[in-house]
Design an enzyme around this catalytic site. Structure first.
Site, PDB file in Angstrom:
ATOM      1  N   ASN A 265       0.768  -1.130  -0.116  1.00  0.00           N
ATOM      2  CA  ASN A 265      -0.137  -0.040   0.057  1.00  0.00           C
ATOM      3  C   ASN A 265       1.056   1.297   0.011  1.00  0.00           C
ATOM      4  O   ASN A 265       1.494   1.644   0.983  1.00  0.00           O
ATOM      5  CB  ASN A 265      -0.780   0.139   1.283  1.00  0.00           C
ATOM      6  CG  ASN A 265      -1.582   1.109   1.469  1.00  0.00           C
ATOM      7  OD1 ASN A 265      -1.722   2.050   0.559  1.00  0.00           O
ATOM      8  ND2 ASN A 265      -2.325   1.374   2.649  1.00  0.00           N
ATOM      9  N   TRP A 266       0.825   1.733  -1.130  1.00  0.00           N
ATOM     10  CA  TRP A 266       1.685   3.179  -1.391  1.00  0.00           C
ATOM     11  C   TRP A 266       1.340   4.271  -0.595  1.00  0.00           C
ATOM     12  O   TRP A 266       2.134   5.244  -0.350  1.00  0.00           O
ATOM     13  CB  TRP A 266       2.056   3.208  -2.752  1.00  0.00           C
ATOM     14  CG  TRP A 266       3.127   2.322  -3.518  1.00  0.00           C
ATOM     15  CD1 TRP A 266       2.916   1.022  -3.275  1.00  0.00           C
ATOM     16  CD2 TRP A 266       3.214   2.610  -4.852  1.00  0.00           C
ATOM     17  NE1 TRP A 266       3.855   0.553  -4.063  1.00  0.00           N
ATOM     18  CE2 TRP A 266       3.950   1.105  -5.101  1.00  0.00           C
ATOM     19  CE3 TRP A 266       3.628   3.620  -5.824  1.00  0.00           C
ATOM     20  CZ2 TRP A 266       4.654   1.026  -6.346  1.00  0.00           C
ATOM     21  CZ3 TRP A 266       4.043   3.329  -6.974  1.00  0.00           C
ATOM     22  CH2 TRP A 266       4.466   2.033  -7.298  1.00  0.00           C
ATOM     23  N   LYS A 267       0.170   4.263  -0.268  1.00  0.00           N
ATOM     24  CA  LYS A 267      -0.678   5.516   0.113  1.00  0.00           C
ATOM     25  C   LYS A 267      -0.200   6.592  -0.641  1.00  0.00           C
ATOM     26  O   LYS A 267      -0.175   6.389  -1.986  1.00  0.00           O
ATOM     27  CB  LYS A 267      -0.057   5.692   1.700  1.00  0.00           C
ATOM     28  CG  LYS A 267      -0.109   4.475   2.601  1.00  0.00           C
ATOM     29  CD  LYS A 267       0.289   4.775   4.048  1.00  0.00           C
ATOM     30  CE  LYS A 267       0.278   3.568   4.836  1.00  0.00           C
ATOM     31  NZ  LYS A 267       0.158   3.537   6.163  1.00  0.00           N
TER      32      LYS A 267
ATOM     33  N   HIS B   8      -9.320   0.978   4.945  1.00  0.00           N
ATOM     34  CA  HIS B   8      -8.244   1.328   5.513  1.00  0.00           C
ATOM     35  C   HIS B   8      -8.462   2.035   6.768  1.00  0.00           C
ATOM     36  O   HIS B   8      -9.399   3.082   6.769  1.00  0.00           O
ATOM     37  CB  HIS B   8      -7.296   1.935   4.521  1.00  0.00           C
ATOM     38  CG  HIS B   8      -5.757   1.741   5.010  1.00  0.00           C
ATOM     39  ND1 HIS B   8      -5.185   2.767   5.805  1.00  0.00           N
ATOM     40  CD2 HIS B   8      -4.979   1.146   5.170  1.00  0.00           C
ATOM     41  CE1 HIS B   8      -4.300   2.540   6.277  1.00  0.00           C
ATOM     42  NE2 HIS B   8      -3.769   1.472   5.589  1.00  0.00           N
TER      43      HIS B   8
ATOM     44  N   GLU C   9      -6.962   4.659   7.844  1.00  0.00           N
ATOM     45  CA  GLU C   9      -6.723   5.939   7.553  1.00  0.00           C
ATOM     46  C   GLU C   9      -7.892   6.708   6.700  1.00  0.00           C
ATOM     47  O   GLU C   9      -8.470   7.624   7.038  1.00  0.00           O
ATOM     48  CB  GLU C   9      -5.294   6.373   6.654  1.00  0.00           C
ATOM     49  CG  GLU C   9      -4.123   6.247   7.440  1.00  0.00           C
ATOM     50  CD  GLU C   9      -2.871   5.568   6.714  1.00  0.00           C
ATOM     51  OE1 GLU C   9      -3.041   5.452   5.304  1.00  0.00           O
ATOM     52  OE2 GLU C   9      -2.117   5.108   7.233  1.00  0.00           O
TER      53      GLU C   9
ATOM     54  N   GLU D 278      -5.425  -5.096  10.486  1.00  0.00           N
ATOM     55  CA  GLU D 278      -4.422  -4.012  10.764  1.00  0.00           C
ATOM     56  C   GLU D 278      -4.864  -3.222  12.072  1.00  0.00           C
ATOM     57  O   GLU D 278      -5.783  -2.493  12.166  1.00  0.00           O
ATOM     58  CB  GLU D 278      -4.588  -3.264   9.552  1.00  0.00           C
ATOM     59  CG  GLU D 278      -4.105  -3.738   8.176  1.00  0.00           C
ATOM     60  CD  GLU D 278      -3.489  -2.572   7.324  1.00  0.00           C
ATOM     61  OE1 GLU D 278      -2.430  -2.977   6.849  1.00  0.00           O
ATOM     62  OE2 GLU D 278      -4.242  -1.794   7.041  1.00  0.00           O
TER      63      GLU D 278
ATOM     64  N   GLY E 269       2.105   2.094  10.859  1.00  0.00           N
ATOM     65  CA  GLY E 269       2.943   3.198  10.776  1.00  0.00           C
ATOM     66  C   GLY E 269       3.883   3.711  11.733  1.00  0.00           C
ATOM     67  O   GLY E 269       4.553   4.563  12.165  1.00  0.00           O
TER      68      GLY E 269
ATOM     69  N   SER F  16       3.230  -2.436  10.315  1.00  0.00           N
ATOM     70  CA  SER F  16       4.471  -2.348  10.617  1.00  0.00           C
ATOM     71  C   SER F  16       5.383  -3.517  10.422  1.00  0.00           C
ATOM     72  O   SER F  16       6.378  -4.210  10.877  1.00  0.00           O
ATOM     73  CB  SER F  16       4.879  -1.684  12.173  1.00  0.00           C
ATOM     74  OG  SER F  16       4.391  -0.505  12.294  1.00  0.00           O
TER      75      SER F  16
ATOM     76  N   GLY G  27       2.948  -1.290   4.544  1.00  0.00           N
ATOM     77  CA  GLY G  27       2.856   0.378   3.997  1.00  0.00           C
ATOM     78  C   GLY G  27       4.365   0.629   3.855  1.00  0.00           C
ATOM     79  O   GLY G  27       4.939   0.492   2.737  1.00  0.00           O
TER      80      GLY G  27
HETATM   81  C1  PEP Z   1      -0.774   0.208   5.791  1.00  0.00           C
HETATM   82  O1  PEP Z   1      -1.117   1.312   5.975  1.00  0.00           O
HETATM   83  O2  PEP Z   1      -1.532  -0.478   5.658  1.00  0.00           O
HETATM   84  C2  PEP Z   1       0.419  -0.423   6.762  1.00  0.00           C
HETATM   85  C3  PEP Z   1       0.238  -1.759   7.339  1.00  0.00           C
HETATM   86  O3  PEP Z   1       1.218   0.510   6.981  1.00  0.00           O
HETATM   87  P1  PEP Z   1       2.756   0.106   7.695  1.00  0.00           P
HETATM   88  O4  PEP Z   1       3.236  -1.050   7.139  1.00  0.00           O
HETATM   89  O5  PEP Z   1       3.578   1.375   7.475  1.00  0.00           O
HETATM   90  O6  PEP Z   1       2.436   0.018   9.382  1.00  0.00           O
END
Ligand code: PEP
Length: 252
Positions: A9-11, A95, A97, A167, A173, A212, A233
């Site tokens: 997931n590049w966001k 998600h 976010e 998640e 993050g 993470s 992410g």
């Molecule tokens: C995500 O945003 O889906 C995610 C898992 O981010 P990260 O790996 O940076 O925690």
């Protein structure tokens, strides 16, 4: 269906040209393995460019969000048919976010899941508890409510097209991934909820862990039989760490 699924997931990272560079870097070092499906979810504006580069490869394309409507006066939104024509096979829905920064409700997420499925886009449906909910012992009730509302009204035959991504919000993050035990416990509960309420064979359900995930902790996480892959992410923005996670998924 490959038994492991790794989604990057590049966001809101990478312009079109940066996206092309990242994909070329990934393709230069990635060796596909039959047990792993790899997907990337770039920002909407880069989907077409990324799709062109991925066309001769087995890497699949996901969008990060979708509108629940097919067309109309919805300024700034992107519809399921638009994503389909851009080459997307998957779309991330719900998600944290989107839920917490943009106020998406469980009901809105449910509408998006229905809309995606109507257009043959496979949802990657994200669920997860906040830290205060975990600390109050509410993890299972939160997850159950998100599943119940998010999947309401789905035809059982469509459930196998949905990938669940657990998640925990406190792990996204932050650099503090859930432990294998914490993730396994929730994954097992999700699996048991889905098999009981939807009468599914548990192999039909792909449940990813996200929060993470890195090349350092992937090996431990993939030891759990309940974890079918990862939604990644930060670590997917670097070609080496993303490909390393895919490689670890293939080895374990
Ligand atoms: C995500 O945003 O889906 C995610 C898992 O981010 P990260 O790996 O940076 O925690």
């Amino acid at each position: 269906m490959p038994n492991r699924f790794i989604v990057g997931n590049w966001k809101m990272h990478n312009t079109i040209s940066q996206a092309e560079t990242l994909i070329r870097d990934i393709l230069a070092i990635y060796r596909p393995h039959p047990s792993v499906e790899l997907a990337v979810a770039p920002p909407h504006v880069a989907l077409q460019a990324v799709d062109r580069l991925l066309a001769p490869t087995p890497i699949t394309l996901a969008a990060q969000n979708v509108c629940a409507k097919d067309e109309g006066a919805f300024t700034g939104e992107i519809s399921p048919p638009m994503l389909k024509e851009l080459g997307c096979q998957y779309v991330i829905i719900g998600h944290s976010e989107r839920r917490h920064l943009f106020g998406e409700s469980d009901e809105a997420i449910n509408e998006k899941i229905h809309a995606a499925l109507r257009h043959d886009l496979q949802p990657i449906f994200c669920i997860g508890e906040r830290l205060e909910e975990r600390e109050a012992g509410q993890t299972h009730s939160v997850i159950q409510h998100q599943l119940q509302t998010g999947l309401a009204g789905l035809e059982p035959k469509n459930l196998g097209k949905v990938t669940i991504a657990y998640e925990p919000v406190w792990a996204i993050g932050t650099g503090h991934a859930a432990t294998v035990e914490q993730a396994t416990e929730v994954h097992a509960a999700i699996r048991s909820y889905l098999t009981t309420h939807w009468n599914l064979n548990s192999e039909q359900i792909r449940i990813l862990y996200g929060g993470s995930v890195s090349a350092d902790n992937a090996h431990a996480l993939f030891q759990s039989p309940h974890i079918n892959g990862a939604l990644v992410g930060k670590a997917c923005l670097n070609s080496e760490s993303f490909v390393k996670i895919a490689k670890i998924a293939a080895l374990d």
